[in-house]
Write an enzyme that holds these catalytic residues in place. Structure first.
Site, PDB file in Angstrom:
ATOM      1  N   SER A 233       0.824  -1.188   0.000  1.00 47.45           N
ATOM      2  CA  SER A 233       0.000   0.000   0.000  1.00 47.45           C
ATOM      3  C   SER A 233       0.860   1.241   0.000  1.00 47.45           C
ATOM      4  O   SER A 233       1.884   1.324   0.681  1.00 47.45           O
ATOM      5  CB  SER A 233      -0.935  -0.034   1.214  1.00 47.45           C
ATOM      6  OG  SER A 233      -0.701   1.058   2.057  1.00 47.45           O
ATOM      7  N   LYS A 234       0.427   2.181  -0.825  1.00 45.02           N
ATOM      8  CA  LYS A 234       1.185   3.412  -0.931  1.00 45.02           C
ATOM      9  C   LYS A 234       1.209   4.111   0.425  1.00 45.02           C
ATOM     10  O   LYS A 234       2.199   4.704   0.818  1.00 45.02           O
ATOM     11  CB  LYS A 234       0.523   4.310  -1.974  1.00 45.02           C
ATOM     12  CG  LYS A 234       0.505   3.672  -3.346  1.00 45.02           C
ATOM     13  CD  LYS A 234      -0.423   4.383  -4.308  1.00 45.02           C
ATOM     14  CE  LYS A 234      -0.452   3.628  -5.656  1.00 45.02           C
ATOM     15  NZ  LYS A 234      -1.373   4.228  -6.617  1.00 45.02           N
ATOM     16  N   ARG A 235       0.086   4.011   1.120  1.00 44.06           N
ATOM     17  CA  ARG A 235      -0.042   4.713   2.391  1.00 44.06           C
ATOM     18  C   ARG A 235       0.852   4.078   3.472  1.00 44.06           C
ATOM     19  O   ARG A 235       1.586   4.757   4.157  1.00 44.06           O
ATOM     20  CB  ARG A 235      -1.496   4.684   2.841  1.00 44.06           C
ATOM     21  CG  ARG A 235      -1.885   5.779   3.806  1.00 44.06           C
ATOM     22  CD  ARG A 235      -3.395   5.796   4.015  1.00 44.06           C
ATOM     23  NE  ARG A 235      -3.905   4.491   4.418  1.00 44.06           N
ATOM     24  CZ  ARG A 235      -3.846   4.035   5.668  1.00 44.06           C
ATOM     25  NH1 ARG A 235      -3.321   4.762   6.612  1.00 44.06           N
ATOM     26  NH2 ARG A 235      -4.331   2.846   5.964  1.00 44.06           N
TER      27      ARG A 235
END
Length: 472
Positions: free
Chosen positions: A240-242
């Site tokens: 996940s980018k987050r």
RNA sequence: GGCGCUAUCGUCUAGUGGUUAGGACAUGGCCCUCUCAAGGCCAAGGCACGGGUUCGAAUCCCGUUAGCGCUACCA
């Protein structure tokens, strides 16, 4: 001729899972002399950003795998609405005037799947049209068959799939703000762009049944599907980018000094195998070897840590490509990095090639040439602590000065002649040759590691060598 | 919660009923050697668990567990 598409949505930077999807699409198309289409799926206007779009182009261009056609979904909404309208007119879709309710989204207390709102599904066409004309907002939904209809398709990776339509909810086609949803826009475009093969992430495997419904409803033969296993983090969670930040961005690899096609090579090995034990492969070899059947079904872990964002295998592959690539190409790639780092590029091309060739066997990334390689290009290089120790060895400096004096009269200045002189000096003074050799390397490069000292002498040239030996 | 997908060394993988379960990265050691790499050699390390089916199962079936995906106007 196959027509494939890569359809990123600009809601973040290009992450390596997306990049791999692109690579697989590209490889498939190139192998079969097909067409690669880049389609920006920007139907969610609220979440799209220009910045993200720029970073996607950035990442894609860096891969050096060009595409043939390009489209922007946001510019094609008329097409999507038109096709949605066809579905409505055929009675395959209906207006749902239920107000949007974000709380329905929570999975808490969910006893069973929501399928549709009967009142809305059964609204008479007249009343539906009347309320719409009155300006009441609605979401357009697909009228999924509630009889025993079963949908089937053969996925090129996951094999035969089937599902009863009775289990599928009446999914949205057009939002109440008039924007087509992903499902509608995607299928409409796939039809319009005559896509023959949809190669995408496995997260769409379950959605494929909805897409089948749309294709069928529009009277179109659906394309072939190939779903790819996902790339996941070492802890098993999805990338996940987050959560994982920049480590999952392709720009991390670019900025670390990776060769685009070495990175492509790495990406291919995540979930695909040529099945003949090959790992290092050039782009040409990848195109030749690639096939959908070689894709496995289990998710693959990208092996990064907080300490080291780069997968060790990617690093290794990069070093392999670094060693094997044509030296001219290596020079072409190193040159701009040197310029950016303020290092002078040797004017003598043959000499430059020789330097790169000697250095490349011990470097792993392009960046190494401008960090670890400074002393080979510039007189302004740091002396590492370990190197300083070598220089501080008893008698080391005096020996280096003496060596400089003796080298000065060496007209030949070859590896052999330098070695003879150095060993001669060592024998005369009764010290081990290694002492002078290691001290010389430390003086000449500021490092205790590197190519053979005699090679270093010759690569640097007599003038530089004398200067560096004397200034310690 | 429902439906679905998946499960081989730490990681990437080969393997589709009979293999000493193969390769690669990473790790450790040896060789080479002026250092470091590269290269060569060697070592350690794996079929998630439990039931079946079968003369025989990593491979087929069932279950469990775990992870992931989809699940009312994200893509």
């Amino acid at each position: 001729m196959p027509r494939v598409r890569f359809a990123p949505s600009p809601t973040g930077y290009l992450h390596i899972g997306s990049a791999r999807t692109y690579v697989f699409n590209w490889l498939y198309a190139r192998k079969h002399k097909g067409t690669v289409i880049l389609r920006i799926d920007d139907t969610d206007v609220d979440r799209n950003t220009e910045e993200s779009l720029a970073s996607i182009y950035d990442g894609l261009r860096w891969l050096e795998l060009g595409w043939d056609e390009e489209y922007r979904q946001s510019e094609r909404t008329e097409l999507h609405r038109r096709m949605a309208q066809v579905l409505l007119e055929k009675g395959l879709a209906y207006r749902d005037f239920t107000p949007a309710d974000p709380t329905k989204d929570s999975d808490a207390e969910r006893s069973g799947p929501w399928l549709f709102n009967p009142e809305m599904r059964n609204l008479s066409p007249e009343e539906s049209a009347r309320r719409a004309a009155a300006g009441e907002p609605f979401v357009l939904r697909f009228r999924v068959p509630r009889n025993g209809h079963v949908l089937r398709f053969h996925d090129r990776v996951y094999g035969f799939q089937e599902r009863a339509t009775g289990e599928i909810e009446d999914f949205a086609l057009v939002r109440s703000n008039g924007q087509p949803t992903y499902h509608m826009a995607s299928c409409a475009d796939d039809i319009d762009l005559r896509i023959t093969h949809i190669i995408r992430g496995q997260d769409h495997l379950a959605n494929t049944f909805k897409h089948l419904l749309i294709f069928e409803g529009l009277g179109v033969q659906p394309p072939e599907f190939a779903h790819l296993p996902l790339l996941i983090a070492p802890d098993g969670s999805k990338l996940s980018k987050r959560r994982h930040g920049a480590v999952v961005s392709v720009t991390t690899y670019r900025d670390a000094g990776f060769l685009p096609h070495a990175f492509v090579n790495f990406l291919c090995l995540l979930g695909w195998s040529p099945k003949d034990n090959r790992e290092y492969m050039t782009l040409t070899e990848l195109i030749e070897a690639f096939n959908l059947e070689g894709i496995k079904r289990a998710n693959a872990v990208v092996n990064f840590t907080d300490k080291d964002p780069l997968d060790p295998k990617a690093v290794w592959l990069n070093s392999q490509h670094l060693r094997a690539m044509p030296i001219e190409e290596l020079a072409r790639r190193v040159r701009p990095l040197m310029e950016r780092a303020g290092l002078p590029v040797p004017g003598d091309e043959a000499h430059f090639y020789r330097l790169l060739d000697v250095l490349r066997t011990r470097y792993q990334t392009l960046n190494d040439f401008v960090t670890r390689g400074i002393a080979y290009f510039s007189d302004d290089y740091p002396i590492e602590p370990a190197a300083l120790e070598k220089l501080n060895a008893p008698g080391a400096r005096e020996l280096l000065h003496e060596l400089a004096d003796r080298l000065e009269t060496d007209a030949e200045f070859s590896e052999q002649s330098v070695e003879n002189i150095l060993r001669g000096l060592a024998a005369e003074r009764g010290v081990k040759a290694g002492l002078i050799i290691n001290a010389a390397r430390a003086a000449l490069t500021g490092q205790t590691v590197g190519p053979s000292a005699f090679t270093v002498f010759v690569m640097l040239g007599k003038d530089r060598v004398l200067r560096r030996l004397r200034r310690v």
